[in-house]
Design an enzyme around this catalytic site. Structure first.
Site, PDB file in Angstrom:
ATOM      1  N   HIS A  53     -10.201   1.686  11.666  1.00 19.98           N
ATOM      2  CA  HIS A  53      -9.136   0.952  12.345  1.00 19.98           C
ATOM      3  C   HIS A  53      -9.473   0.741  13.822  1.00 19.98           C
ATOM      4  O   HIS A  53      -9.011  -0.231  14.419  1.00 19.98           O
ATOM      5  CB  HIS A  53      -7.806   1.706  12.251  1.00 19.98           C
ATOM      6  CG  HIS A  53      -7.250   1.778  10.874  1.00 19.98           C
ATOM      7  ND1 HIS A  53      -7.587   2.785   9.995  1.00 19.98           N
ATOM      8  CD2 HIS A  53      -6.385   0.978  10.207  1.00 19.98           C
ATOM      9  CE1 HIS A  53      -6.948   2.606   8.851  1.00 19.98           C
ATOM     10  NE2 HIS A  53      -6.209   1.520   8.950  1.00 19.98           N
ATOM     11  N   ARG A 106      -4.881  12.021   2.687  1.00 23.28           N
ATOM     12  CA  ARG A 106      -4.832  10.886   1.754  1.00 23.28           C
ATOM     13  C   ARG A 106      -5.850  11.081   0.628  1.00 23.28           C
ATOM     14  O   ARG A 106      -5.782  10.381  -0.386  1.00 23.28           O
ATOM     15  CB  ARG A 106      -5.113   9.585   2.496  1.00 23.28           C
ATOM     16  CG  ARG A 106      -4.096   9.265   3.576  1.00 23.28           C
ATOM     17  CD  ARG A 106      -4.581   8.149   4.483  1.00 23.28           C
ATOM     18  NE  ARG A 106      -4.686   6.886   3.767  1.00 23.28           N
ATOM     19  CZ  ARG A 106      -5.343   5.830   4.251  1.00 23.28           C
ATOM     20  NH1 ARG A 106      -5.973   5.903   5.430  1.00 23.28           N
ATOM     21  NH2 ARG A 106      -5.373   4.710   3.553  1.00 23.28           N
ATOM     22  N   ASP A 153     -10.830  -4.470   2.606  1.00 22.62           N
ATOM     23  CA  ASP A 153      -9.856  -3.855   3.497  1.00 22.62           C
ATOM     24  C   ASP A 153      -9.439  -4.905   4.530  1.00 22.62           C
ATOM     25  O   ASP A 153      -9.997  -6.013   4.586  1.00 22.62           O
ATOM     26  CB  ASP A 153     -10.468  -2.611   4.152  1.00 22.62           C
ATOM     27  CG  ASP A 153      -9.427  -1.584   4.562  1.00 22.62           C
ATOM     28  OD1 ASP A 153      -8.228  -1.926   4.627  1.00 22.62           O
ATOM     29  OD2 ASP A 153      -9.806  -0.424   4.829  1.00 22.62           O
ATOM     30  N   ASP A 207       0.866  -1.179   0.000  1.00 19.00           N
ATOM     31  CA  ASP A 207       0.000   0.000   0.000  1.00 19.00           C
ATOM     32  C   ASP A 207       0.902   1.228   0.000  1.00 19.00           C
ATOM     33  O   ASP A 207       1.315   1.720   1.040  1.00 19.00           O
ATOM     34  CB  ASP A 207      -1.002   0.010   1.160  1.00 19.00           C
ATOM     35  CG  ASP A 207      -0.363  -0.123   2.524  1.00 19.00           C
ATOM     36  OD1 ASP A 207       0.810  -0.542   2.600  1.00 19.00           O
ATOM     37  OD2 ASP A 207      -1.025   0.170   3.535  1.00 19.00           O
ATOM     38  N   ARG A 232       5.602   2.671   1.474  1.00 20.36           N
ATOM     39  CA  ARG A 232       6.351   1.516   1.958  1.00 20.36           C
ATOM     40  C   ARG A 232       7.802   1.474   1.517  1.00 20.36           C
ATOM     41  O   ARG A 232       8.594   0.765   2.124  1.00 20.36           O
ATOM     42  CB  ARG A 232       5.657   0.221   1.492  1.00 20.36           C
ATOM     43  CG  ARG A 232       4.245   0.070   1.988  1.00 20.36           C
ATOM     44  CD  ARG A 232       4.172   0.152   3.502  1.00 20.36           C
ATOM     45  NE  ARG A 232       2.793   0.184   3.979  1.00 20.36           N
ATOM     46  CZ  ARG A 232       2.428   0.627   5.173  1.00 20.36           C
ATOM     47  NH1 ARG A 232       3.342   1.107   6.002  1.00 20.36           N
ATOM     48  NH2 ARG A 232       1.166   0.613   5.532  1.00 20.36           N
ATOM     49  N   HIS A 235     -11.690   3.805  -0.603  1.00 16.50           N
ATOM     50  CA  HIS A 235     -12.306   2.667   0.083  1.00 16.50           C
ATOM     51  C   HIS A 235     -13.805   2.705  -0.211  1.00 16.50           C
ATOM     52  O   HIS A 235     -14.497   3.576   0.333  1.00 16.50           O
ATOM     53  CB  HIS A 235     -12.093   2.757   1.587  1.00 16.50           C
ATOM     54  CG  HIS A 235     -10.655   2.971   2.000  1.00 16.50           C
ATOM     55  ND1 HIS A 235     -10.022   4.207   1.980  1.00 16.50           N
ATOM     56  CD2 HIS A 235      -9.719   2.082   2.431  1.00 16.50           C
ATOM     57  CE1 HIS A 235      -8.778   4.087   2.414  1.00 16.50           C
ATOM     58  NE2 HIS A 235      -8.552   2.822   2.691  1.00 16.50           N
TER      59      HIS A 235
END
Length: 379
Positions: free
Chosen positions: A237, A194, A307, A125, A133, A225
């Site tokens: 989360h 984001r 997800d 991701d 990453r 999403h």
């Protein structure tokens, strides 16, 4: 269709849309020596389509079919966890999270790919900003919000292509990006910077540019999403999250999902979002109604992925992991995903038992597996 390219045996989901798919007309082809052959006659109008994946599906025992549907997180610091998931269970994909990069340098993925009987999806991701990453290896990417404020769409496409080419050279085949959520949350909020924009047209254009750049590099982009986290309450989360009602999503948040799949191959990630007027209290990732919205009203025919089912409390507070994975497949997900990779044998035991009793319909598995195999050129 999607085809595999690249040196060193690395296979990636790459957009190759044959002209006859677009126009319905066969075209001439050239072989690897440059010899051009004329197309054959079109198939008879009443002929049944040939499923090139049917033989591959039929060759796999049930547990292997189910394993091919999964993307699971592995420890990126070394190959041991990846080899266990791929070599022992033949999972269809692995996810490299966190900042460790050992598997992405010095041929670290080679033994893992060699252990796979079918092409292996390697996912990260890498969005830019707070979620990236390989910045230690390949440099920093700005956040989506910064990109939209400071760069042209072409510059964003070029940036994503360059980043994608570096990822692709390291063995990555799929990026859980771009974020297409529409919103103006504060920068540090769960979506925040984001998101490219609070304007759905701007968000669609810039996310489309980022997705196009990844495709240019040979990666499969994943829009996320669905059906829209940008204006939802809370952070999935840590808690259950509710979006605006469906009619409000239709007017704003669904715009990228209407437009971007027409521009090129993408996958879609479904978020753990409760949608008034749609999901009846369930998270979208586990809701048949959410998949019907995506497939029916929006006409999406590509790959769907959930997800994270293992570490996000919007799911884990309500569902044990094997049940969450099973429920996602029953609802319409093609690829259940969890970032820890934990309890893989237990998950596969549960899925295999459900398939054997009919709790999980064989036709659902065949449908999902066909999309997964085509997305990584396994048939």
């Amino acid at each position: 269709m999607l085809a595999a390219i690249g040196a060193g045996g690395v296979l990636a989901a790459v957009l190759l849309i044959p002209e006859q798919v677009i126009s319905g007309t066969p075209v001439a082809r050239s072989d690897q020596n440059g010899v051009t052959s004329e197309p054959g006659p079109p198939a008879a109008s009443g002929a049944a389509p040939v499923d090139a994946c049917a033989g591959v599906v039929a060759s796999l025992p049930p547990r292997r079919q189910l394993a091919q549907l999964l993307i699971v997180g592995v420890d990126p610091k070394g190959p041991a966890a990846a080899l266990a998931a791929v070599g022992q269970e033949q999972v269809g994909g692995i996810f490299l999270g966190g900042k460790a990069t050992a598997l992405l340098v010095d041929g670290g993925l080679a033994p893992v790919r060699d252990a796979a009987a079918l092409p292996l999806t390697v996912a990260v991701d890498d969005e830019g900003g707070r979620v990236q990453r390989v910045d230690a290896l390949d440099g920093d990417l700005p956040s989506a919000r910064t990109m939209a404020a400071t760069l042209s769409e072409q510059q964003v496409r070029d940036l994503a292509r360059t980043r994608g080419e570096r990822l692709r050279a390291r063995g990555v085949t799929l990026d859980f990006a771009p974020v297409v959520d529409v919103g103006d949350q504060p920068g540090a909020a769960v979506i925040g910077d984001r998101s490219f924009s609070s304007d759905p047209a701007v968000a669609t254009r810039y996310a489309g540019a980022f997705a196009a750049g990844l495709r240019d590099a040979g990666l499969l982009p994943v829009l996320k999403h669905f059906p829209g986290h940008g204006r939802a309450t809370g952070d999935s989360h840590v808690t259950a999250v509710t979006t605006p009602p469906l009619e409000q999503l239709r007017a704003v948040d669904l715009a990228p999902y209407r437009d971007l799949p027409r521009a090129g191959q993408v996958a879609v990630m479904l978020g753990h979002l409760t949608v008034p007027g749609l999901t009846e209290g369930a998270p979208a990732s586990l809701s048949p109604a959410a998949y019907r919205l995506l497939r029916g009203e929006l006409g999406f025919t590509g790959l769907t992925v959930t997800d994270d089912l293992g570490s996000m409390r919007a799911i884990s507070d309500r569902y044990d992991l094997p049940e969450a994975v099973l429920t996602a497949l029953q609802a319409g997900a093609d690829v259940p995903f969890w970032s820890s990779g934990a309890r893989l044998p237990q998950v596969l035991d549960r899925l295999t038992a459900a398939l054997g009793t009919g709790e999980l319909a064989p036709a659902r598995v065949t449908e999902a597996l066909g999309r997964v195999l085509r997305a990584k050129a396994a048939c």
